[in-house]
Write a protein that holds these residues in place. Structure first.
Motif, PDB file in Angstrom:
ATOM      1  N   LEU A  47      56.851 -18.470  18.399  1.00 46.46           N
ATOM      2  CA  LEU A  47      56.423 -17.073  18.492  1.00 46.46           C
ATOM      3  C   LEU A  47      55.669 -16.776  19.784  1.00 46.46           C
ATOM      4  N   ARG A  48      55.653 -17.715  20.701  1.00 44.52           N
ATOM      5  CA  ARG A  48      55.020 -17.476  22.002  1.00 44.52           C
ATOM      6  C   ARG A  48      56.052 -16.958  23.000  1.00 44.52           C
ATOM      7  N   ARG A  49      55.525 -16.330  24.041  1.00 44.57           N
ATOM      8  CA  ARG A  49      56.381 -15.982  25.161  1.00 44.57           C
ATOM      9  C   ARG A  49      56.711 -17.240  25.955  1.00 44.57           C
ATOM     10  N   THR A  50      57.774 -17.198  26.704  1.00 44.90           N
ATOM     11  CA  THR A  50      58.178 -18.366  27.483  1.00 44.90           C
ATOM     12  C   THR A  50      57.088 -18.787  28.454  1.00 44.90           C
ATOM     13  N   SER A  51      56.390 -17.840  29.024  1.00 39.98           N
ATOM     14  CA  SER A  51      55.320 -18.167  29.972  1.00 39.98           C
ATOM     15  C   SER A  51      54.101 -18.769  29.285  1.00 39.98           C
ATOM     16  N   ASP A  52      53.981 -18.598  27.966  1.00 41.14           N
ATOM     17  CA  ASP A  52      52.819 -19.114  27.228  1.00 41.14           C
ATOM     18  C   ASP A  52      53.150 -20.331  26.374  1.00 41.14           C
TER      19      ASP A  52
END
Length: 289
Positions: A47-52
């Motif tokens: 559920l995180r963004r790719t950058s996170d």
């Protein structure tokens, strides 16, 4: 002269320390956390963004469903792979149940020489690691033209699941009294009808337990499916998940793989939650005489 003995009352018992009674609950909580922590982290990472993706916060902020969208991208073929996994695991489970039930019932009811030896050989075959059978299977399947076919994944999964299924069901059938079948035959049933109408319904907990264990094993099978299938449209979900590619050659799509892992785990969780009582009954009934 009579002496009167005075009764002395026993001192009240000291109350036991109740601190130890919480110890089992602490142990259970530790085991639950240990088992669920990897799945929780997989869910959080999906559920995180790719950058996170490498962030260490226990809760993703902000939430993102991009990984799930990427997992179901037509280029990945994940939806087709899920269907393949259901087909392979479902066919394996049905075949193992049919063969396992008949074999276990015969071993439980028939008396013949070396029966215990046969059972020992059956359970011994399950001790061979799958990787040791990979080269012979590849050679055999290449000779008979089974490479890139569903049966190349189903038959090895059956060979791995059958020994445990036969062993579990044999123990279950053994603890069922023979008088049940005899009473059914007195009432006019044939041996086959007595088995189908009396014994099989009573054996439902053991059958459900065996079915779920077999389905989980076939659903999670990886090394055989990876080796005997090269066509993308025939690959199962675990294999496709391991072969997800990123936007560049050296980009590892961890978020997409985590999302696929969550999706692959959901059917197993649903099965266990729906049939947990039958699983427990099946695991314990075979050990009661």
């Amino acid at each position: 002269m009579t002496a009167t003995l005075e009764r002395t009352e026993a001192p009240p018992a000291k109350p036991k320390k109740s601190g130890w009674r919480w110890l089992p609950y602490v142990g259970i909580a530790a085991i639950v956390i240990y088992c669920l922590a990897p799945f929780y982290w997989m869910l959080v990472s999906s559920l995180r963004r790719t950058s996170d993706i490498f962030a260490s916060e226990p809760v993703p902020s902000p939430f993102s469903t991009d990984s799930y969208t990427a997992a179901f991208s037509p280029a990945n073929g994940f939806l087709r792979a899920l269907g393949n996994s259901f087909l392979v695991a479902g066919t394996t489970t049905v075949a193992v149940l049919i063969i396992g039930i008949l074999t276990a019932y015969a071993l439980a009811r028939l008396d013949f020489r070396f029966k215990n030896l046969v059972l020992a050989i059956i359970i011994t075959t399950s001790m061979f690691p799958g990787i040791s059978l990979l080269v012979p299977l590849l050679d055999l399947f290449s000779n008979i033209g089974w490479i890139n076919t569903y049966q190349a994944m189903i038959v090895p999964s059956m060979s791995f699941a059958l020994p445990l299924a036969v062993w579990n069901l044999t123990a279950f059938f053994r603890q069922m009294p023979v008088e049940l079948e005899e009473a059914a035959q007195i009432d006019g049933c044939t041996p086959a009808q007595a088995f189908r109408k009396v014994i099989l319904p009573l054996a439902a907990p053991g059958v459900f337990t065996t079915a779920i264990i077999t389905f989980i094993a076939a659903w999670n099978e990886f090394i055989i499916a990876l080796s005997v299938v090269n066509k993308k449209e025939l690959k199962t979900a675990p294999v496709i998940t391991s072969q997800f590619t990123g936007t560049t050659q050296f980009d590892a799509p961890f978020g997409t793989q985590m999302a696929a892992g969550v999706i692959v785990t959901i059917p197993l969780v649903i099965l266990v939650l729906l049939f947990q009582r039958r699983i427990v009954a099946g695991l314990t009934a075979g050990g009661v005489k």
